[in-house]
Design a protein around this motif. Structure first.
Motif, PDB file in Angstrom:
ATOM      1  N   ARG A 216     -13.203   0.615 114.114  1.00 46.02           N
ATOM      2  CA  ARG A 216     -13.299  -0.591 115.240  1.00 46.02           C
ATOM      3  C   ARG A 216     -14.405  -1.395 115.036  1.00 46.02           C
ATOM      4  NH1 ARG A 216     -10.464  -0.594 120.166  1.00 46.02           N
ATOM      5  NH2 ARG A 216     -10.380   1.802 120.328  1.00 46.02           N
ATOM      6  N   ALA A 217     -14.250  -2.779 114.789  1.00 49.80           N
ATOM      7  CA  ALA A 217     -15.461  -3.497 114.260  1.00 49.80           C
ATOM      8  C   ALA A 217     -15.971  -4.215 115.285  1.00 49.80           C
ATOM      9  CB  ALA A 217     -14.741  -4.595 113.296  1.00 49.80           C
ATOM     10  N   GLY A 218     -16.599  -3.509 116.388  1.00 49.80           N
ATOM     11  CA  GLY A 218     -17.402  -3.995 117.504  1.00 49.80           C
ATOM     12  C   GLY A 218     -16.988  -5.159 118.230  1.00 49.80           C
TER      13      GLY A 218
ATOM     14  N   VAL B 147     -19.657 -13.213 100.895  1.00 50.88           N
ATOM     15  CA  VAL B 147     -20.832 -12.395 100.488  1.00 50.88           C
ATOM     16  C   VAL B 147     -20.503 -11.204  99.790  1.00 50.88           C
ATOM     17  CG1 VAL B 147     -21.533 -13.050 103.047  1.00 50.88           C
ATOM     18  CG2 VAL B 147     -20.357 -10.866 102.654  1.00 50.88           C
ATOM     19  N   GLY B 148     -19.393 -11.034  98.981  1.00 50.74           N
ATOM     20  CA  GLY B 148     -19.400 -10.216  97.974  1.00 50.74           C
ATOM     21  C   GLY B 148     -18.800  -9.005  98.116  1.00 50.74           C
ATOM     22  N   VAL B 149     -18.102  -8.592  99.426  1.00 51.90           N
ATOM     23  CA  VAL B 149     -17.474  -7.342  99.676  1.00 51.90           C
ATOM     24  C   VAL B 149     -16.083  -7.570 100.007  1.00 51.90           C
ATOM     25  CG1 VAL B 149     -18.473  -7.303 101.883  1.00 51.90           C
ATOM     26  CG2 VAL B 149     -17.758  -5.268 100.996  1.00 51.90           C
ATOM     27  N   ARG B 150     -15.176  -6.970  99.666  1.00 51.58           N
ATOM     28  CA  ARG B 150     -13.733  -7.005  99.716  1.00 51.58           C
ATOM     29  C   ARG B 150     -13.058  -6.001 100.501  1.00 51.58           C
ATOM     30  NH1 ARG B 150      -9.004  -5.489  96.781  1.00 51.58           N
ATOM     31  NH2 ARG B 150      -7.364  -6.938  96.977  1.00 51.58           N
ATOM     32  N   VAL B 151     -12.669  -6.264 101.742  1.00 55.08           N
ATOM     33  CA  VAL B 151     -12.291  -5.044 102.889  1.00 55.08           C
ATOM     34  C   VAL B 151     -10.936  -5.561 103.686  1.00 55.08           C
ATOM     35  CG1 VAL B 151     -13.631  -6.259 104.444  1.00 55.08           C
ATOM     36  CG2 VAL B 151     -13.157  -3.915 105.029  1.00 55.08           C
ATOM     37  N   PRO B 152      -9.953  -4.568 103.634  1.00 51.65           N
ATOM     38  CA  PRO B 152      -8.698  -5.151 104.170  1.00 51.65           C
ATOM     39  C   PRO B 152      -8.699  -4.896 105.888  1.00 51.65           C
ATOM     40  CG  PRO B 152      -8.582  -2.841 103.373  1.00 51.65           C
ATOM     41  CD  PRO B 152     -10.088  -3.412 103.009  1.00 51.65           C
ATOM     42  N   SER B 153      -8.281  -5.956 106.494  1.00 55.35           N
ATOM     43  CA  SER B 153      -8.413  -6.226 107.945  1.00 55.35           C
ATOM     44  C   SER B 153      -7.356  -5.229 108.544  1.00 55.35           C
ATOM     45  CB  SER B 153      -8.240  -7.472 108.228  1.00 55.35           C
ATOM     46  OG  SER B 153      -6.697  -8.169 108.016  1.00 55.35           O
TER      47      SER B 153
ATOM     48  N   GLY C 296      -8.761  -5.819 115.587  1.00 56.34           N
ATOM     49  CA  GLY C 296     -10.258  -5.604 116.003  1.00 56.34           C
ATOM     50  C   GLY C 296     -10.401  -4.307 114.850  1.00 56.34           C
ATOM     51  N   TYR C 297      -9.717  -4.101 113.963  1.00 57.68           N
ATOM     52  CA  TYR C 297     -10.210  -2.924 112.977  1.00 57.68           C
ATOM     53  C   TYR C 297     -10.396  -3.581 111.534  1.00 57.68           C
ATOM     54  CZ  TYR C 297      -8.925   0.237 116.705  1.00 57.68           C
ATOM     55  OH  TYR C 297      -8.857   1.120 117.898  1.00 57.68           O
ATOM     56  N   VAL C 298     -11.072  -2.630 110.573  1.00 55.60           N
ATOM     57  CA  VAL C 298     -10.780  -2.514 109.307  1.00 55.60           C
ATOM     58  C   VAL C 298     -10.747  -1.440 108.731  1.00 55.60           C
ATOM     59  CG1 VAL C 298     -12.373  -4.983 109.114  1.00 55.60           C
ATOM     60  CG2 VAL C 298     -13.338  -2.531 109.136  1.00 55.60           C
ATOM     61  N   ARG C 299     -10.254  -1.243 107.420  1.00 54.14           N
ATOM     62  CA  ARG C 299     -10.346   0.097 106.847  1.00 54.14           C
ATOM     63  C   ARG C 299     -11.284  -0.017 105.540  1.00 54.14           C
ATOM     64  NH1 ARG C 299      -5.691   2.033 102.414  1.00 54.14           N
ATOM     65  NH2 ARG C 299      -7.155   0.700 101.460  1.00 54.14           N
ATOM     66  N   LEU C 300     -12.163   1.270 105.841  1.00 52.59           N
ATOM     67  CA  LEU C 300     -13.085   1.468 104.803  1.00 52.59           C
ATOM     68  C   LEU C 300     -12.736   2.805 103.912  1.00 52.59           C
ATOM     69  CD1 LEU C 300     -16.242   0.578 106.854  1.00 52.59           C
ATOM     70  CD2 LEU C 300     -14.956  -0.832 105.671  1.00 52.59           C
ATOM     71  N   PRO C 301     -12.374   2.669 102.526  1.00 51.71           N
ATOM     72  CA  PRO C 301     -12.312   3.803 101.776  1.00 51.71           C
ATOM     73  C   PRO C 301     -13.497   4.370 101.200  1.00 51.71           C
ATOM     74  CG  PRO C 301     -11.857   1.965 100.320  1.00 51.71           C
ATOM     75  CD  PRO C 301     -12.456   1.353 101.863  1.00 51.71           C
ATOM     76  N   PHE C 302     -13.332   5.806 101.154  1.00 50.27           N
ATOM     77  CA  PHE C 302     -14.286   6.370 100.349  1.00 50.27           C
ATOM     78  C   PHE C 302     -14.458   6.125  98.802  1.00 50.27           C
ATOM     79  CE2 PHE C 302     -13.029   9.637 103.676  1.00 50.27           C
ATOM     80  CZ  PHE C 302     -13.461   9.002 104.639  1.00 50.27           C
ATOM     81  N   THR C 303     -14.417   5.079  98.397  1.00 49.77           N
ATOM     82  CA  THR C 303     -14.576   4.889  97.050  1.00 49.77           C
ATOM     83  C   THR C 303     -15.991   4.470  96.186  1.00 49.77           C
ATOM     84  OG1 THR C 303     -13.907   2.377  97.357  1.00 49.77           O
ATOM     85  CG2 THR C 303     -12.149   4.092  97.100  1.00 49.77           C
ATOM     86  N   VAL C 304     -16.866   4.298  96.988  1.00 55.03           N
ATOM     87  CA  VAL C 304     -18.310   3.970  96.746  1.00 55.03           C
ATOM     88  C   VAL C 304     -19.217   4.793  97.236  1.00 55.03           C
ATOM     89  CG1 VAL C 304     -17.735   1.563  95.967  1.00 55.03           C
ATOM     90  CG2 VAL C 304     -18.540   2.080  98.502  1.00 55.03           C
TER      91      VAL C 304
END
Length: 500
Positions: A422-424, A438-444, A456-464
């Motif tokens: 939940r993106a604050g 700004v050079g980061v690709r994130v799915p909403s 109000g969310y984004v998904r962050l994968p454990f890929t880096v």
């Protein structure tokens, strides 16, 4: 001749626009004019792929009524979009969405980042890790040694190689689920498996119950097949499945299919316990609904003390309700496009028969490579390496996000590959758009929902991991600052284009 290929109704567009919730403006913040906010909202929907390119938009009067604004506001918004290249119009044909020259077409799923952009953009869109070497190379070498006898055949095995079908059946049996090879069909990844199931059971206009949120690419696959998606809300955090709600939806909507990810759910990471699985199967059986259980994450537990529940199909001894989908793509490597279906023999026969009009079969060499992994113990060692990679990345990403974005909220899942955040109070769609700058690709979040949910969310994968995770979090924080400031350097406008 009209240039539009689909249409978006006024009520639907109003729902999508109303889902775009931004943080309230602070004292002294200048809000854009109403027409500008409307134009930005429509443009964002197009760039997100949530309104298709070449989709006819409602007439000005219809949209004004649906949004409770003046027709002048809608007319001015449409004119702004035409000036920016996001709308085309023709007298007598209406107005339809477009993208300006030089802009990439928006993706409607979570496709991998183009190779040419990998050096400048950190890709958090695709939840997939690099291959667990040396096991990929060894598997391909082992497959080549087994290939000669198959090279003397036609090479088409619509149900899959008999040796691999037997091996997959043995693996289910070893998990306490007696299975015959006749209950297995090998597919081209889990997506190929679910596509075949949807075409067999779904059909255009059929209802499919889905978790809300759920895996974006599967949702889009079902939409493209013409299904009517019936969302069933997940509990907050890692609570998982509300079985009373599921029972009510299955009873009232009578969907032909229900799709669930019970093992480290994508995107939330929730893990259904035995009781939830039993009750879900019972509810599906009572409603006459085919329950499709996606097991692609089932081997990716990351904490040593996790006790994995019984497979969903273990609560369907007659095999009349549950169809299970598995894959090598998440647990091993996304480039290994091998999936499988476990179902009753008559269902498998129907799927195989229908395959003659689809892809005919799955590549032989890749099937032999997966069979080599299963039969030599290489699979277990490769998956353990994958767990180690994901565990280390999870720790690095969680630490970096908590440091750079302390107001963002999430629970750390005990397995899988994704963090649901939940993106604050910020718009996930606008974060995704600003992230491109700004050079980061994130799915909403809305990509994982139905009709604009989870803005109000984004998904962050454990890929880096390591320094890349630190930099990714720093770039996300920069994107958040852009959104908070109006994403324009101070003039209150949102970014106009994607920049790799």
């Amino acid at each position: 001749m009209a240039q539009w290929t689909s249409a978006v109704g006024a009520a639907q567009l109003a729902r999508l626009l109303n889902s775009q919730q931004d943080r309230p403006a602070g004292p002294g913040t200048r809000r854009p004019p109403a027409y500008r906010a409307l134009a930005d909202g429509i443009r964002l929907l197009v760039l997100e792929g949530r309104v298709p390119v070449a989709a006819r938009l409602p007439a000005e009067r219809e949209l004004a009524l649906a949004l409770s604004v003046s027709r002048t506001t809608v007319a001015a918004a449409y004119e702004a979009l035409r000036a920016e290249g996001f709308l085309e119009s023709r007298r007598g044909a209406g107005s339809w969405t477009a993208v300006p020259a030089g802009n990439p077409l928006p993706a409607r799923g979570l496709e991998p980042l183009p190779p040419e952009a990998l050096g400048s953009v950190i890709d958090l869109g695709c939840a997939a890790l690099p291959a667990p070497e040396p096991w990929l190379t060894r598997a391909v070498q082992g497959a080549l040694e087994e290939l000669p006898p198959y090279a003397h055949t036609h090479g088409d095995y619509p149900a899959g190689l008999p040796v691999l079908r037997s091996m997959i059946a043995e693996r289910y049996t070893a998990r306490g689920i007696p299975t015959m090879p006749e209950q297995i069909m090998v597919t081209t990844g889990a997506m190929g498996a679910i596509d075949a199931i949807c075409h067999l059971f779904g059909g255009r206009g059929e209802r499919i119950a889905v978790e809300s949120p759920s895996y974006a690419n599967i949702l889009q696959l079902m939409r493209e097949a013409g299904a009517r998606l019936v969302p069933v809300a997940m509990a907050e955090g890692l609570g998982g499945w509300d079985l009373d709600r599921w029972r009510q939806v299955l009873r009232d909507a009578a969907p032909r299919i229900a799709y669930v990810v019970a093992d480290f759910h994508n995107p939330t990471g929730a893990l259904a316990d035995d009781d939830q699985r039993r009750r879900l199967v019972d509810a599906a059986r009572s409603a006459g609904t085919v329950l499709v259980a996606d097991e692609t994450m089932s081997e990716l537990w990351l904490d040593d003390d996790v006790e994995m529940p019984r497979p969903v199909c273990g609560f369907d001894p007659a095999g009349s309700t549950v169809i299970t989908v598995g894959s090598a793509s998440k647990a091993f490597w996304a480039g290994m496009r091998i999936g499988w279906v476990r179902a009753a023999p008559d269902v498998i026969r129907s799927l195989v028969a229908a395959r003659a009009y689809a892809d005919l079969g799955t590549p032989v060499l890749e099937q032999l490579a997966v069979n080599w992994l299963f039969s030599t113990g290489g699979w277990a060692q490769a998956v353990e390496l994958r767990r180690t990679q994901a565990r280390e990345n999870r720790e690095a990403l969680v630490t970096a996000v908590r440091r750079e974005l302390p107001e963002w909220e999430f629970e750390v899942p005990r397995g899988g590959l994704t963090l649901w955040v939940r993106a604050g109070g910020l718009s996930g769609s606008r974060l995704a758009e600003a992230g491109e700058r700004v050079g980061v690709r994130v799915p909403s979040g809305p990509r994982f929902g139905v009709d604009g949910a989870f803005e109000g969310y984004v998904r962050l994968p454990f890929t880096v991991g390591g320094a890349v995770a630190d930099e990714a979090a720093a770039r996300l924080a920069a994107a958040a600052r852009l959104v908070e400031a109006g994403a324009s350097g101070g003039n209150g406008e949102a970014p106009r284009t994607f920049v790799a």
